[in-house]
Every structure is written in C-alpha cells, then in structure tokens.
Write an enzyme that holds these catalytic residues in place. Structure first.
Site, PDB file in Angstrom:
ATOM      1  N   GLU A  87       0.804  -1.219   0.000  1.00 20.45           N
ATOM      2  CA  GLU A  87       0.000   0.000   0.000  1.00 20.45           C
ATOM      3  C   GLU A  87       0.840   1.273   0.000  1.00 20.45           C
ATOM      4  O   GLU A  87       0.333   2.349  -0.346  1.00 20.45           O
ATOM      5  CB  GLU A  87      -0.925   0.019   1.224  1.00 20.45           C
ATOM      6  CG  GLU A  87      -2.010  -1.040   1.224  1.00 20.45           C
ATOM      7  CD  GLU A  87      -3.131  -0.735   0.241  1.00 20.45           C
ATOM      8  OE1 GLU A  87      -3.072   0.292  -0.454  1.00 20.45           O
ATOM      9  OE2 GLU A  87      -4.075  -1.552   0.164  1.00 20.45           O
ATOM     10  N   GLU A 122       6.391 -21.412   8.914  1.00 16.56           N
ATOM     11  CA  GLU A 122       6.688 -20.512  10.037  1.00 16.56           C
ATOM     12  C   GLU A 122       7.681 -21.121  11.016  1.00 16.56           C
ATOM     13  O   GLU A 122       8.283 -20.407  11.825  1.00 16.56           O
ATOM     14  CB  GLU A 122       5.410 -20.126  10.771  1.00 16.56           C
ATOM     15  CG  GLU A 122       4.757 -21.213  11.584  1.00 16.56           C
ATOM     16  CD  GLU A 122       3.576 -20.664  12.377  1.00 16.56           C
ATOM     17  OE1 GLU A 122       3.598 -20.831  13.614  1.00 16.56           O
ATOM     18  OE2 GLU A 122       2.654 -20.081  11.785  1.00 16.56           O
TER      19      GLU A 122
END
Length: 299
Positions: A85, A116
């Site tokens: 963004e 992870e």
C-alpha cells in the site's frame, strides 16, 4: 525447546464466547466487533512504542535505508499488505519497503505447511538487511521461529529491529530494539489470530507507516500529496487535492497537474508560488519534500 503454545494469551479460550456455537448470528457479529474494539484500544495504549518504531522507519528511509516487514500466516500477509500500500499512497519506492513472508510470496494466497517453523529461512531473509535498514517482525504469538530468526540475523547485520506481538511476556526486549506488545487476549474463535490480534496489528502497522510518511513530508495538511494517480479514481483525487491545497479551480488544477507530469506536490507548489515545474521541483527538493516549507519559500 518448544514453547508452551497452550499458555499463550492468543491461544487461550475467551470466556465471553464459550457458547459461541449456540449464539444467534447477530450476537456473534456483535461480539466479534466488541472484541475488535477492545483490541484496537489496547493498540492505542502502545502509542509510545509505535511512535518509536515510526521514527526509526522514517529515519531509515530518509537516510536511504529500507523497511522490511517479516511474518508468517496472517502476520506475514498483513506485512505484505502494508508494504504494497505504500507506493500508491505515498509514492515510495517498492524496493525500499518490502514484505517478507514465510514460505515465499506464494504463501500469501495459500498456506505453506511448516513455513513458520523454519528459523533458518528466517535468518537467511533477515540477513539480507544492512545497517541502516529496519526489520519489523510481526508475530501474534511472539514465538514464531521464522520471525525470531529474521530479527536475530538482522540485528547481527546492524539493522534496527521492531517486534509487533499480541502476546506480552518476559524476554521480548531481547528480541528487538522496539517491542510493541499489544495485549489483545483470547480470540472469540480460539486461536484465530486473524481476528482481533490481526485488527490490532493492522492498526499498529497503519500508524507506523503513516506517521513515518508524514514525518518525511508525504502529506500537506491531511492530504496525500505524494500519491500516484494511476487510475480514474486516483486521478480525480489528485485533481481535488490540487484544487484544495493549490487554491485553484479544477480547470487550472488539470493544467498544473499535466505540466507537473502528474506530480501532485509539484502542481501544488506551482499553484501557490507561480513557479515553473522545474523550479517547483527544485524548491521541494530543498525543502526535503515538505510542501508547507516549499510554499512558504523558506527552503
């Protein structure tokens, strides 16, 4: 030694939702929103740490450094979203604000099993940072090996580090220069940290990037003056910004924006000072990107 995941606040059961499966849908929705509101309020109480992170980020970018958002699962996706963004909103270089996701970019759409847990891969990713960069690790649980590995390697390289977590606890200060520990507590749906932990994390990320960009002169008043008008909606927004900040009508704003090569800042300074696009850009550069300083002619 494996962490005691069951003892983590984000893995605990929420007493307010024990009978979740018996609630009417309207109550489920109300409870989710109530808990989100509590989580964002908890994020607000971490404003001092968020402020420190924003200053680190701004100073790094001002000096030519980079920002890395590192995470796994929901946390990684939120980091990627924040990085994505920034260019359209603030005109930032996409190579200087980046997301790093456990399992690679493909894991943004589809989970990669065990990604992870790969601390070594996190260390490899964190090791790509240099002195002058900032690595922001995002881990709702605070114990994600990929994130911990990235932060450790980044610190070894001399980069500044930030940890955003929703599981406050002892020992976190050893993981990063700045720790933003938001006590969101148990989720409505046990362990689903895409819910209020995600909301609180997003609030913290929004605050870090926006405050950093304001500090760098990416706003004039509350207008996004470094935005890129890459579609019809954004083109209209750019024109409205020039009309408002440049104190001109729409026709003049269109002319100025075209002359400025669609650079909103340049068009505003041209409108307010009567300078050419070249001279307006030079004045903005001397003002280190701050439109207010450029308009006042103090640069």
């Amino acid at each position: 030694m494996k962490p005691d995941w069951g003892a983590l606040p984000t893995e605990s059961r929420n007493p307010r939702s024990r009978r979740l499966d018996e609630m009417p849908t309207s109550r489920v929705v109300a409870l989710l929103i109530e808990e989100d509101r509590r989580a964002v309020a908890a994020a607000a109480r971490q404003s001092p740490a968020i402020t420190r992170a924003a200053i680190l980020a701004a100073d790094a970018l001002a000096a030519g450094g980079r920002i890395f958002f590192v995470g796994a699962g929901t946390s990684g996706r939120l980091g990627f979203l924040e990085a994505a963004e920034c260019p359209p909103t603030f005109g930032s270089d996409p190579d200087r604000i980046r997301g790093i996701m456990a399992g690679g970019e493909g894991a943004i759409i589809r989970a990669v099993e065990g990604a992870e847990d790969r601390e070594d891969e996190g260390r490899r990713e964190g090791g790509s940072a240099d002195k002058g960069d900032v690595v922001i690790g995002i881990s709702a649980s605070s114990v994600t090996p990929f994130v911990r590995g990235a932060l450790a390697a980044a610190r070894d390289k001399g980069a500044r580090t930030v940890l955003i977590t929703c599981s406050p606890g002892r020992g976190l200060k050893a993981l990063a220069d700045v720790v933003i520990a938001i006590p969101t507590g148990p989720e409505v749906l046990t362990g689903s940290t895409r819910l209020k932990a995600g909301s609180a994390t997003k609030a913290a990320l929004n605050a870090i990037t926006t405050a950093a960009m304001v500090r760098l002169g990416k706003s004039y008043e509350n207008l996004m003056v470094d935005m890129r008008p890459t579609n019809a909606k954004l083109r209209d927004r750019a024109l409205r910004i020039v009309v408002t900040a440049g104190e001109v009508d729409r026709a003049e704003a269109e002319r100025l924006l075209e002359a400025a090569g669609n650079e909103v800042k340049t068009a505003i300074v041209m409108a307010r000072t009567g300078l050419s696009a070249t001279d307006a850009r030079a004045r903005i550069a001397r003002a280190k990107g701050h439109v207010r300083v450029a308009v006042k002619g103090k640069a």
